[in-house]
Design an enzyme around this catalytic site. Sequence first.
Site, mmCIF file in Angstrom:
data_model
loop_
_atom_site.group_PDB
_atom_site.id
_atom_site.type_symbol
_atom_site.label_atom_id
_atom_site.label_comp_id
_atom_site.label_asym_id
_atom_site.label_seq_id
_atom_site.Cartn_x
_atom_site.Cartn_y
_atom_site.Cartn_z
ATOM 1 N N ASP A 1 -3.493 2.215 -5.531
ATOM 2 C CA ASP A 1 -2.234 2.230 -4.775
ATOM 3 C C ASP A 1 -2.059 1.023 -3.861
ATOM 4 O OD1 ASP A 1 -3.823 2.800 -2.484
ATOM 5 O OD2 ASP A 1 -2.179 3.974 -1.644
ATOM 6 N N GLU A 2 -2.838 -0.010 -4.102
ATOM 7 C CA GLU A 2 -2.869 -1.100 -3.124
ATOM 8 C C GLU A 2 -3.111 -2.433 -3.826
ATOM 9 O OE1 GLU A 2 -5.796 -2.078 0.641
ATOM 10 O OE2 GLU A 2 -6.030 -0.235 -0.454
ATOM 11 N N ASP B 1 0.859 -1.193 0.000
ATOM 12 C CA ASP B 1 0.000 0.000 0.000
ATOM 13 C C ASP B 1 0.893 1.241 0.000
ATOM 14 O OD1 ASP B 1 -3.056 0.849 1.740
ATOM 15 O OD2 ASP B 1 -1.698 2.160 0.662
HETATM 16 P P1 TTP Z 1 -5.231 5.118 0.825
HETATM 17 O O1 TTP Z 1 -4.213 4.037 0.577
HETATM 18 O O2 TTP Z 1 -6.384 4.810 1.709
HETATM 19 O O3 TTP Z 1 -4.503 6.385 1.469
HETATM 20 P P2 TTP Z 1 -3.102 7.002 1.152
HETATM 21 O O4 TTP Z 1 -2.304 6.161 0.214
HETATM 22 O O5 TTP Z 1 -3.287 8.427 0.721
HETATM 23 O O6 TTP Z 1 -2.423 7.046 2.572
HETATM 24 P P3 TTP Z 1 -1.848 5.819 3.442
HETATM 25 O O7 TTP Z 1 -2.057 4.566 2.644
HETATM 26 O O8 TTP Z 1 -0.402 6.137 3.645
HETATM 27 O O9 TTP Z 1 -2.647 5.843 4.702
HETATM 28 O O10 TTP Z 1 -5.806 5.655 -0.536
HETATM 29 C C1 TTP Z 1 -5.008 5.762 -1.705
HETATM 30 C C2 TTP Z 1 -5.403 6.989 -2.501
HETATM 31 O O11 TTP Z 1 -6.794 6.935 -2.838
HETATM 32 C C3 TTP Z 1 -5.208 8.286 -1.761
HETATM 33 O O12 TTP Z 1 -3.895 8.819 -1.917
HETATM 34 C C4 TTP Z 1 -6.255 9.176 -2.358
HETATM 35 C C5 TTP Z 1 -7.359 8.231 -2.777
HETATM 36 N N1 TTP Z 1 -8.476 8.310 -1.802
HETATM 37 C C6 TTP Z 1 -9.525 9.184 -2.051
HETATM 38 O O13 TTP Z 1 -9.553 9.847 -3.088
HETATM 39 N N2 TTP Z 1 -10.539 9.265 -1.120
HETATM 40 C C7 TTP Z 1 -10.545 8.541 0.048
HETATM 41 O O14 TTP Z 1 -11.474 8.667 0.860
HETATM 42 C C8 TTP Z 1 -9.446 7.638 0.281
HETATM 43 C C9 TTP Z 1 -9.406 6.824 1.551
HETATM 44 C C10 TTP Z 1 -8.453 7.568 -0.656
HETATM 45 MG MG MG Z 2 -2.120 4.117 0.493
#
Ligand code: TTP
Ligand code: MG
Length: 351
Positions: A105-106, A10
């Site tokens: 991203d995951e 992730d």
């Molecule tokens: P996440 O992996 O949930 O968040 P992140 O990568 O920004 O942070 P981390 O993993 O370090 O906690 O989500 C990935 C991307 O998806 C995030 O950069 C932006 C998008 N996203 C949204 O647009 N809205 C949301 O509510 C979430 C949770 C994520």
């Molecule tokens: Mg993330």
Amino acid sequence: MVALRIIHLDMDAFFAAVEQRDNPVLRGKPVVVGGRPDSRGVVSTASYEARKFGVHSAMPSREAYHLCPGAIFLPPDFERYSRASRQIRAIMRRYTDLIEPLSLDEAFLDVTGRDAVGIGRSLKREIREEVGLTASVGVSYNKFLAKLASDWEKPDGFTVIDEGRAATILADLPVRKLWGVGPKTEELLHSLGITTAAGILRVDAGVLARFFGRRAEELILLARGIDGRPVEPHQEAKSIGEETTFEVDEGDITQLKNILRQYADNLSERLRREHFLIRTVTIKIRFDDFKTITRSVSRRDPTDRARVIYTMAEDLLVQAPLGRRKVRLIGLQVSNIVHPGEPVQLTLNLF
Ligand code: TTP
Ligand code: MG
């Protein structure tokens, strides 16, 4: 001894990290990607510097501004995020085809029979060197624990959960961290005096079954660190969509139709670029009282045509119980994606 075989990867603060990578001025600073602070939009994500102020995803941008007025607010640039996502996907494919992406991203990877820890480290290194971003990686023997592991030492984390570590972690793990346990299940568990995974195992299985029905068994297995779900490849792009929160609530159906037409054009273009066809169209409407409805319709023949998508969306809009209510947000989503040359029907994933 159970073999380590599942990796969960992730990216850290993904959208914000791409912005900081591409503009050195932003590095080390609180960055918020999403709606403008003077709009009714929400935060997509925040850099870890901004998170210290309490800013997080899905929070109204206005609230984010109040918490952290010094933050730099940026609109999302999906082109650059998708490009980074494709590069990351290509690096993962060096190691296995058994990849289940969960979002841009995951992803989960199944590397059964190989050096999962070594592969996890290589993935992290190659993503840092070639894409210029940090990933948090978790390695374990099933999906539930691998995902827990990637989250354990975020950002830039690398966590291995073997059986011994799993036992220690599960002893104190809040129930909310168990796969599929949301606020409601958490509340019910708390009302029964159960706050940790280990706590679930101390309660009589019959009692659990009475409160949770068939979910009880799954909860017990997860609490023991058991999760049999396989990594399922070919699930990328379950759905794509667009939505907007209006500056001023909209009561004019003609305006709503115009917006849906614009969305249909954009989505059609994206589908063509990615060579996807879709079968299902969903609209989402949030009223001024925040009540939110979704309506879906499917067709037999897959399509990528803007006019077809728009007509399906328009039918849904006309049939929706709008009454005299004003609309705060409207969204359009397409799903049930078909890859040409691979006419399998993928899982539906609605809003
Ligand atoms: P996440 O992996 O949930 O968040 P992140 O990568 O920004 O942070 P981390 O993993 O370090 O906690 O989500 C990935 C991307 O998806 C995030 O950069 C932006 C998008 N996203 C949204 O647009 N809205 C949301 O509510 C979430 C949770 C994520
Ligand atoms: Mg993330």
